[in-house]
Design an enzyme around this catalytic site. Structure first.
Site, PDB file in Angstrom:
ATOM      1  N   CYS A   1     -22.255 -18.776  29.603  1.00  0.00           N
ATOM      2  CA  CYS A   1     -23.392 -19.689  29.597  1.00  0.00           C
ATOM      3  C   CYS A   1     -24.390 -19.307  28.513  1.00  0.00           C
ATOM      4  CB  CYS A   1     -24.058 -19.749  30.972  1.00  0.00           C
ATOM      5  SG  CYS A   1     -24.967 -18.281  31.419  1.00  0.00           S
TER       6      CYS A   1
ATOM      7  N   VAL B   1       4.649   0.248  12.652  1.00  0.00           N
ATOM      8  CA  VAL B   1       5.128   1.097  13.735  1.00  0.00           C
ATOM      9  C   VAL B   1       4.751   0.448  15.064  1.00  0.00           C
ATOM     10  CG1 VAL B   1       5.018   3.366  14.814  1.00  0.00           C
ATOM     11  CG2 VAL B   1       4.925   3.162  12.336  1.00  0.00           C
TER      12      VAL B   1
ATOM     13  N   ASP C   1      -6.471   1.926  11.751  1.00  0.00           N
ATOM     14  CA  ASP C   1      -7.804   1.367  11.963  1.00  0.00           C
ATOM     15  C   ASP C   1      -7.916   0.553  13.242  1.00  0.00           C
ATOM     16  OD1 ASP C   1      -6.303  -0.824  11.332  1.00  0.00           O
ATOM     17  OD2 ASP C   1      -7.511  -1.468   9.622  1.00  0.00           O
TER      18      ASP C   1
ATOM     19  N   LYS D   1       0.818  -1.209   0.000  1.00  0.00           N
ATOM     20  CA  LYS D   1       0.000   0.000   0.000  1.00  0.00           C
ATOM     21  C   LYS D   1       0.857   1.267   0.000  1.00  0.00           C
ATOM     22  CE  LYS D   1      -4.268  -1.667   2.158  1.00  0.00           C
ATOM     23  NZ  LYS D   1      -5.216  -1.488   3.278  1.00  0.00           N
TER      24      LYS D   1
END
Length: 1040
Positions: free
Chosen positions: A614, A534, A558, A508
């Site tokens: 549960c 990073v 994101d 990208k």
């Protein structure tokens, strides 16, 4: 045809026609589908849109609409391309300018590349016959005068064609919408309908929620009911009729009906019903004199009426001056514009009412009239494109009818960057329309910034586009570093507009910088990329020198974890951080300024509510529960159990080590045994296994549950056990003609086949008769299930788990271990572990989870959902749309100017909160960073630290704080190691006092200091002059 000789004619004109399939490509539009829904998308795919004016604002709108996926987009702007357009027109090439191509033709190729489903064409006239082809007409004021906009709007209004007009002038912008006399909004908010469980219904219609759960409804909402038990009159509410409600409080509401509501016994689920709303719009002609505003910034409540007159006056000025706008910072031209505004105000006194013309504001509008700012264009481009999508689909509430917005706070400090007609005049560059607003000196400041962009996804692409138009980093001292460790996928193409299909699987960050360098060749050699993530593991790459070199950092991430890490680094290196995020039509921006604002990490969203175990295991009551259960089943079948097999085959003493670590050693050994001793040798074996698992999970387990808790069970309080949130299930009988049943077998068999390296359906459509043969064979072996009396099931999370006992039956464990085939007999044998991947439509992962979830939903009488909804929940997908992303990136860039100006007045900065669905715009100043004191010295609790510029000894450090700060250090720690404490015995302290801090760390800490270490961070505890323990900043020791 230029504006000067424009005519609207009613001659016949050949129609521009295209065809497009009504199906929706989920692999491309998946993130957008979660925002708009399939119905809205199909309506968009039957809509044709016309954009008039292809300068920066026009092409920004066009880009967003093409990405969204309408039937077709047509362009009209016959004016020749010119250098000035490049201030914001990112699809104009130098060759288009050299050839003086019309702006529409020059933009055509790049726009057509964005989405193969949307043909983009140029039209050559604006006659009524041509306009009548379109569902939406959008005008940007770069081509069409106000008078002629009124003529076009009169036609569109009469013919039920949706009309939008928009314009930006420097740091000012406006939008006008007219969607006709009766525009129907199908869904005003886009939020999921609220639902909940009813605890009680009174005779007067008062409805109470179960277990103090908030209903979240508002007065005037509509709800429908189901599963209510009681008299005939009360159960008539179950017929699906929507009822209007009145809110009584957060846990109760009242049904507004005349029905007899007596006889309620128990049960009931309410579900919010979205009721369409019809909105009446007025024409542009009428709205010019009697405007209706949507407020964009409540701190500027008086601005819309002033700008309403100002923008009309700009049209008059252009008409009077042969299409020319006021010159940048021309006092003479501003006087003329001010005169025009005052005349308009006298002619239309109702617009300002008792207010006077704001002369300073109108002069600023005149000074900036020729301005073209990328951040403002991106903001309005996203906003207007979303309005166009609303016009096409009826999804979300539109702007009604004028919206004005300005960002005058983005102007630089006049004491440092004075603006004048000379300073703002054009110099023949692509940046002239920005220089017109800010002046040459401040523009040079922008070009010489060193910026770090973390993330090259949706927001990152938009940010880089804006930065390239701004010329950010193009100066002799400027640069941009972009990092992203992700690679391009098909689903990215719907909103990450720098990428094309041929870029799939490429980096990208690499592709992004190459594309924006084409947009603005000035970036060549000034923009760089990294594929490093990073984080703490890459601090050798993103080292102190690199962080110190940046002027600002921008996040385009994101996930919260990565955002928080970058935030911590920005705090440590005292770097400004521009933060933003989107969630469907919602977006936010945050500005973090050293020693002024709080940091990103200062506040956090509340954690997501987890599903009680549960509930997940035995008592689901909504589809989210069954999806979570199905994903857990997927993980157990195809990942965890396969991993355990491989560990057993490869690790010595696996059973012994598992006995020490695993909470479920019995289950682990059973799964290893089953996967090895009953392993498949053909695809038919996989089908048979899947059929047996269906029987086990959706029939036998349910029979066992009902054996433990029969339908007539009572709680210890005597209430029916199967009531409230507990839904009584029923076992499923396998039906090969039931799509969910069959899809479970298909998906489970194919994934199991891949685990064992067997050939499955190979992405071909499964042939039901082939499956039927294997299924019928295995069904002959299935015996009627008999529930076991020794099986215990947890009824509530408040009860102890009966199966989590620490007592282990060692004899049974030994029997299971002995039953396993020796690893030596399977030397070299390994299974293929499945890693969940939501975006590969051919791997059966989402198909399995959808089918498993829906089968369990059928067990519990929960409404099943489609594959798309399941993918959203199971894949934890963040809904996204290009319009919100564009707008948010624009707002961030408007804040960037303030960061570049180093503003210290916190009121000049704006954190933004927007929701394009409502639409809502909210701006607030950032929260100040908290302060504290010691010895009457104030310090910033986030940004301040004690800096020691050399590697001092422990004695020197203690002495420094006592002498310089009046602090008596009581403890010093480095990460988790305690280096010094006043309570240490003298024998322990004496040798440490003469040691340097780096030596102390290397001697007494597991974390070592080496030649690469440039700073050491110490935490200290200290007493003030009065001997009181006080909170103080951390200590930063500079080694280099």
């Amino acid at each position: 045809m230029s504006d000067s000789n424009f005519e609207i004619q009613e001659e016949d004109q050949p129609a521009v026609d295209t065809t497009q399939t009504s199906s929706v490509d989920e692999s491309l539009y998946s993130r957008q589908l979660y925002v708009l829904g399939k119905d809205a998308m199909v309506k968009m795919q039957s809509s044709s849109v016309l954009i008039i004016g292809l300068k920066g604002l026009g092409v920004e709108i066009a880009k967003n609409i093409v990405l969204a996926g309408v039937k077709r987009l047509c362009l009209y702007d016959p004016e020749p391309s010119q250098v000035l357009d490049q201030s914001t027109q990112f699809f104009l090439s130098q060759s288009s300018i050299d050839q003086k191509l019309p702006r529409d033709e020059a933009s055509l190729v790049k726009l057509n590349e964005l989405n193969s489903y949307v043909p983009v064409q140029v039209i050559h006239d604006l006659e009524f016959k041509t306009l009548s082809q379109f569902q939406v007409v959008i005008i940007t004021s770069s081509v069409i005068s106000l008078e002629k906009q009124v003529l076009i709007n009169n036609f569109t209004h009469e013919n039920d064609i949706k009309f939008i007009s928009t314009d930006t002038r420097g740091l000012f912008g406006q939008v006008f919408t007219d969607f006709g006399n009766a525009f129907t909004v199908i869904d005003q908010t886009g939020e999921e309908p609220l639902s909940g469980i009813v605890s009680d219904i009174e005779e007067d219609g008062s409805v109470t929620m179960l277990d103090d759960n908030r209903h979240g409804l508002e007065d005037g909402d509509y709800v429908k009911f189901s599963e209510i038990l009681g008299s005939d009159s009360i159960t008539s509410l179950n017929d699906g009729t929507p009822y209007k409600i009145e809110v009584l409080g957060p846990y109760a509401f009242k049904i507004l009906t005349d029905k007899d509501l007596s006889g309620y016994k128990r049960g009931g689920i309410y579900t919010q019903v979205k009721v369409p709303a019809t909105i009446k719009f007025d024409t542009l002609f009428n709205q010019l004199s009697n405007p209706e505003y949507l407020i964009s910034d409540f701190a500027k409540f008086d601005r819309p009426s002033q700008l309403h007159l100002g923008f009309q006056a700009l049209h008059q000025f252009r008409e009077k001056h042969q299409g020319n706008l006021p010159k940048p910072h021309s006092v003479e031209d501003s006087n003329e514009l001010l005169h025009l505004v005052k005349n308009l105000s006298e002619q239309n006194p109702q617009i300002l009412g008792e207010e006077k013309v704001n002369e300073k504001l109108i002069r600023e509008l005149s000074f900036q009239a020729q301005g073209d700012i990328p951040g403002m264009v991106a903001t309005f481009g996203g906003l207007v494109a979303q309005e166009a999508l609303k016009a096409c689909s009826g999804k979300f509430r539109p702007i009604k009818q004028f919206l004005y917005f300005d960002s005058l706070e983005s102007l630089p400090d006049p004491k440092i960057y004075s603006r004048s007609e000379e300073e703002c005049k054009p110099i023949g560059s692509r940046y002239d329309n920005q220089i017109a607003v800010f002046g040459r000196k401040f523009h040079e400041k922008i070009t010489n910034l060193k910026a770090f962009l973390v993330g090259a996804g949706a927001i990152g692409c938009e940010m880089l586009k804006n930065w390239s138009m701004m010329g950010l980093g193009t100066g002799p001292k400027g640069s941009i570093l972009v990092t992203d460790n992700d690679f391009i996928e098909k689903s990215n193409l719907n909103r990450q507009f720098l990428f094309r299909p041929h870029n799939i699987n490429q980096s990208k960050s690499k592709v992004a910088i190459e594309v924006v360098a084409e947009m603005n060749p000035d970036l060549t050699g000034k923009i760089f990329h990294s594929i490093q993530k990073v984080g703490s593991e890459t601090e050798d790459f993103f080292n102190d020198d690199l962080w110190n070199s940046f002027d600002l950092v921008t996040n385009a991430l994101d996930n919260v974890e990565a955002r928080t890490y970058v935030d911590r680094r920005c705090v440590f290196f005292k770097k400004p951080l521009l933060e933003s995020g989107t969630l469907g039509t919602k977006g936010n921006t945050q500005v973090i300024i050293p020693s002024l604002t709080e940091s990103y990490s200062s506040s956090q969203d509340p954690p997501e509510k987890s599903i009680p175990l549960c509930t997940l295991r035995s008592f689901p009551n909504k589809i989210d529960h069954t999806i979570a259960w199905a994903k857990s089943l997927f993980q157990g079948y195809f990942s965890d159990s396969i991993e355990n097999v491989n560990l057993y085959l490869s690790q010595k003493d696996f059973v012994e080590s598992t006995l020490k670590k695993s909470a479920d050693i019995k289950g682990t050994l059973q799964s290893i045994r089953d996967n090895l001793k009953v392993r498949p040798y053909s695809f038919d074996d996989c089908i048979k296994w899947a059929r047996l698992e269906f029987e086990k999970k959706f029939n036998n387990d349910i029979q066992q549950l009902l054996y433990n808790f029969p339908l007539d069970s009572k709680t210890t309080q005597g209430a029916p056990f199967w009531s409230g949130s507990k839904r009584a299930p029923k076992p499923l009988t396998f039906d090969i003609n039931n799509p969910d049943h069959f899809n479970f077998i298909v998906a489970a068999a194919n994934i199991r086949a891949s685990n064992y390296g067997l050939a499955g359906d190979k992405n071909e459509k499964p042939k039901i008769f082939l499956y039927a043969k294997a299924i019928s064979e295995v069904e002959k072996t299935i015996k009627p299930f008999s529930p076991k009396s020794n099986v215990r099931i947890q009824a509530s999370d408040n009860e102890p788990d009966p199966n989590s006992s620490d007592d282990i039956d060692n004899d049974e464990i030994k029997r299971l271990a002995a039953d396993l085939p020796p690893p030596s007999s399977l030397a070299g044998y390994r299974l293929n572990e499945t890693v969940f991947e939501k975006d590969d439509d051919g791997n059966y992962h989402i198909d399995f989870i959808t089918a498993a979830s829906n089968c369990r939903a059928l067990n519990y009488f929960i409404e099943p959902v489609d594959r798309l909804k399941t993918k959203l929940v199971a894949g934890k997908i963040i809904p996204a749309i290009a319009t919100t992303t564009a707008l948010v990136s624009g707002l961030v860039c408007l804040e960037l100017y303030k960061v570049a100006d180093n503003k210290r007045d916190i009121e000049q900065y704006k954190n933004g909160f927007i929701n394009l669905a409502l639409p809502f715009f909210g701006f607030s100043e950032p929260i100040r960073s908290p302060k504290d004191k010691y010895n009457n010295k104030e310090y910033d609790k986030i940004w301040d630290r004690f800096t020691i510029k050399r590697d001092v000894t422990l004695k020197e450090l203690i002495h420094y704080f006592k002498k310089k700060e009046g602090l008596e250090i009581t403890m010093i720690s480095f990460k988790v190691s305690l280096l010094y404490a006043s309570f240490f015995p003298p024998k322990k302290l004496k040798p440490r006092m003469g040691m340097k801090i780096s030596e102390l760390i290397n001697e007494f800490s597991k974390n070592k200091v080496d030649d690469k270490t440039k700073t050491i961070i110490l935490e200290i505890c200290a007493d003030d002059l009065e001997g009181e323990d006080v909170e103080v900043p951390f200590v930063c020791i500079k080694l280099k």
